[in-house]
Design an enzyme around this catalytic site. Structure first.
Site, PDB file in Angstrom:
ATOM      1  N   CYS A 138      17.186  28.204  -3.109  1.00 58.15           N
ATOM      2  CA  CYS A 138      16.338  27.698  -4.197  1.00 58.15           C
ATOM      3  C   CYS A 138      16.354  28.641  -5.394  1.00 58.15           C
ATOM      4  CB  CYS A 138      14.924  27.494  -3.682  1.00 58.15           C
ATOM      5  SG  CYS A 138      14.310  28.875  -2.692  1.00 58.15           S
ATOM      6  N   ARG A 166       7.555  33.347  -3.766  1.00 60.06           N
ATOM      7  CA  ARG A 166       6.424  32.886  -2.949  1.00 60.06           C
ATOM      8  C   ARG A 166       6.546  33.479  -1.540  1.00 60.06           C
ATOM      9  NH1 ARG A 166       9.655  31.645   0.406  1.00 60.06           N
ATOM     10  NH2 ARG A 166      10.459  29.610   1.019  1.00 60.06           N
ATOM     11  N   HIS A 217       8.385  29.884  -6.915  1.00 61.59           N
ATOM     12  CA  HIS A 217       8.854  31.199  -7.351  1.00 61.59           C
ATOM     13  C   HIS A 217       8.784  31.215  -8.876  1.00 61.59           C
ATOM     14  CE1 HIS A 217      10.787  31.600  -3.398  1.00 61.59           C
ATOM     15  NE2 HIS A 217      11.580  30.564  -3.649  1.00 61.59           N
TER      16      HIS A 217
HETATM   17  P1  NAD Z   1      12.338  24.881   8.559  1.00 57.60           P
HETATM   18  O1  NAD Z   1      12.015  25.906   9.572  1.00 57.60           O
HETATM   19  O2  NAD Z   1      11.246  24.294   7.745  1.00 57.60           O
HETATM   20  O3  NAD Z   1      13.120  23.681   9.230  1.00 57.60           O
HETATM   21  C1  NAD Z   1      14.155  23.888  10.155  1.00 57.60           C
HETATM   22  C2  NAD Z   1      14.297  22.666  11.056  1.00 57.60           C
HETATM   23  O4  NAD Z   1      15.338  22.892  11.983  1.00 57.60           O
HETATM   24  C3  NAD Z   1      13.043  22.361  11.867  1.00 57.60           C
HETATM   25  O5  NAD Z   1      12.893  20.954  11.936  1.00 57.60           O
HETATM   26  C4  NAD Z   1      13.362  22.915  13.246  1.00 57.60           C
HETATM   27  O6  NAD Z   1      12.703  22.187  14.249  1.00 57.60           O
HETATM   28  C5  NAD Z   1      14.853  22.667  13.309  1.00 57.60           C
HETATM   29  N1  NAD Z   1      15.546  23.615  14.175  1.00 57.60           N
HETATM   30  C6  NAD Z   1      15.184  24.864  14.516  1.00 57.60           C
HETATM   31  N2  NAD Z   1      16.120  25.414  15.310  1.00 57.60           N
HETATM   32  C7  NAD Z   1      17.071  24.476  15.474  1.00 57.60           C
HETATM   33  C8  NAD Z   1      18.280  24.431  16.202  1.00 57.60           C
HETATM   34  N3  NAD Z   1      18.731  25.481  16.892  1.00 57.60           N
HETATM   35  N4  NAD Z   1      18.999  23.298  16.156  1.00 57.60           N
HETATM   36  C9  NAD Z   1      18.591  22.229  15.422  1.00 57.60           C
HETATM   37  N5  NAD Z   1      17.473  22.219  14.717  1.00 57.60           N
HETATM   38  C10 NAD Z   1      16.713  23.326  14.745  1.00 57.60           C
HETATM   39  O7  NAD Z   1      13.452  25.551   7.630  1.00 57.60           O
HETATM   40  P2  NAD Z   1      13.769  25.219   6.110  1.00 57.60           P
HETATM   41  O8  NAD Z   1      12.829  25.984   5.254  1.00 57.60           O
HETATM   42  O9  NAD Z   1      13.891  23.754   5.909  1.00 57.60           O
HETATM   43  O10 NAD Z   1      15.181  25.941   5.960  1.00 57.60           O
HETATM   44  C11 NAD Z   1      16.407  25.321   6.338  1.00 57.60           C
HETATM   45  C12 NAD Z   1      17.523  25.895   5.496  1.00 57.60           C
HETATM   46  O11 NAD Z   1      17.240  25.598   4.123  1.00 57.60           O
HETATM   47  C13 NAD Z   1      17.675  27.431   5.560  1.00 57.60           C
HETATM   48  O12 NAD Z   1      19.038  27.752   5.367  1.00 57.60           O
HETATM   49  C14 NAD Z   1      16.866  27.905   4.375  1.00 57.60           C
HETATM   50  O13 NAD Z   1      17.252  29.164   3.929  1.00 57.60           O
HETATM   51  C15 NAD Z   1      17.209  26.818   3.358  1.00 57.60           C
HETATM   52  N6  NAD Z   1      16.271  26.641   2.249  1.00 57.60           N
HETATM   53  C16 NAD Z   1      14.920  26.667   2.456  1.00 57.60           C
HETATM   54  C17 NAD Z   1      14.075  26.502   1.366  1.00 57.60           C
HETATM   55  C18 NAD Z   1      12.577  26.544   1.514  1.00 57.60           C
HETATM   56  O14 NAD Z   1      11.893  26.785   0.540  1.00 57.60           O
HETATM   57  N7  NAD Z   1      12.012  26.287   2.660  1.00 57.60           N
HETATM   58  C19 NAD Z   1      14.602  26.295   0.090  1.00 57.60           C
HETATM   59  C20 NAD Z   1      15.980  26.225  -0.072  1.00 57.60           C
HETATM   60  C21 NAD Z   1      16.815  26.413   1.014  1.00 57.60           C
END
Ligand code: NAD
Length: 337
Positions: A138, A166, A217
């Protein structure tokens, strides 16, 4: 035939990806995966997304009355492309490779995993037909959105950015701080090199702090421009660039709190703000040096980039402008025409 899209990991990013894909008239969700039968799993089912999970987890879903459609491998067999929304380092690449399915990862992963980091406005053409790519984080996506138009129009000699991050997402009670400011002592922070995974060679240094907020952020950015520019010219260049939104302190938007209030007023799904938000009065050019503040809705800004990535990888659209416009119309993001 609409593109068949799978979502592996239906969490903060994954559920937004699913809804954004479902909103496109040239794509459909063939299924999403969950590891546990949480409220999010129920929401996925209520939205009509077929739910898949590993054999070992299926009994837990059945116990609460959710019948899984099959395993991740079954889902991948149905899909043209998988969007990976799992936590960083989950390590699904061998499984996607085995299934010969195209894959998009999120910014928690390193550039080296795919060798291609994507931003629709910058390198759409490089993604045409690609089998795997990564949409950077992000914060990185936020910096790229404002820096690329500046680099293209004026040239950039140097960028210094302070990233005020954040502490946690709003639904996350496990992270902090709740009453402290935490400097990132790895200086410079990883964000600068990550911007260069898309904007190759851009001279950029970043430092970062974590603060007790869940809303957005904020970046304080200083850019030494190569060419002559006025504040008005910078604003004009940005007004022609995709996925930026301008707000004014004079209209009462003096913090991220009012930006998210505006987001709620816009009545988009989950109050998501896909655009990077720039405070108009905070933009100032003095002797070739540009100063500005921008705010990033961390849960949302990368979502439209993922949608464009699908169109490029499946060669559904060869021109970035047409894909960006199509994605943005479906998501309610204002377009320039
Ligand atoms: P999250 O923890 O909110 O969601 C992850 C999901 O994956 C959950 O539904 C969880 O149950 C599932 N999960 C966990 N372990 C797993 C496994 N081994 N196999 C399959 N599913 C599994 O995470 P998020 O914040 O959505 O982050 C996901 C990706 O997106 C990361 O690479 C993160 O860096 C990136 N990201 C996050 C944000 C943010 O602000 N949250 C922003 C941009 C990018």
């Amino acid at each position: 035939m609409p593109a068949k899209v799978a979502i592996n990991g239906y969490g903060t990013v994954g559920k937004r990806l699913a809804d954004a894909v479902a909103a496109q008239d040239d794509m459909e969700i063939v299924g999403v995966t969950k590891t546990r039968p949480t409220f999010e799993a129920r929401t996925a089912v209520a939205r009509g997304y077929p739910l898949y999970t590993a054999k070992a987890h299926q009994a837990a879903f059945r116990e609460v009355g959710i019948e899984p459609e099959g395993t991740l491998e079954d889902l991948l067999g149905e899909a043209d492309v998988v969007l990976d929304g799992t936590p960083k380092g989950s390590g699904y690449r061998p499984i996607y490779d085995e299934a010969r399915v195209k894959a998009v990862w999120q910014g928690g992963e390193k550039h080296a995993l795919t060798g291609l980091s994507f931003n629709a406005n910058v390198n759409y053409k490089a993604a045409l037909g690609a089998n795997r790519l990564r949409v950077p984080s992000c914060n990185t996506t936020g910096l790229i959105r404002t820096l690329y138009p500046l680099q293209s129009r004026f040239g950039v000699e140097n960028v210094n950015a302070v990233m005020v991050r954040r502490a946690a997402d709003p639904g996350d009670t496990t992270r902090g701080p709740i009453n402290a400011i935490v400097p990132e002592l790895r200086v410079p922070s990883h964000h600068g090199p990550d911007v260069r995974s898309v904007l190759e060679g851009l001279p950029i240094q970043t430092i970062a702090l974590k603060v007790p907020t869940t809303m957005m952020h904020v970046h304080a950015v200083t850019v030494d421009l190569e060419g002559e520019a006025t504040t008005e010219e910078v604003l004009e260049v940005w007004r022609g660039a995709p996925r930026l939104r301008f707000v004014r302190g004079a209209e009462g938007i003096t913090s991220t709190a009012q930006i998210m209030e505006l987001a709620r007023d816009l009545q988009r799904p989950r109050s998501d703000l896909y655009e990077i938000v720039v405070w108009e009065e905070g933009v100032h050019v003095q002797n070739h040096t540009l100063y500005y503040f921008q705010a990033v809705h961390q849960e949302a800004d990368v979502i439209p980039e993922n949608v464009d990535a699908i169109r490029a990888m499946l060669e559904m659209e060869s021109e970035k402008d047409r894909s960006i416009r199509k994605t943005d119309r479906a998501l309610g993001i204002p377009t320039s025409d």
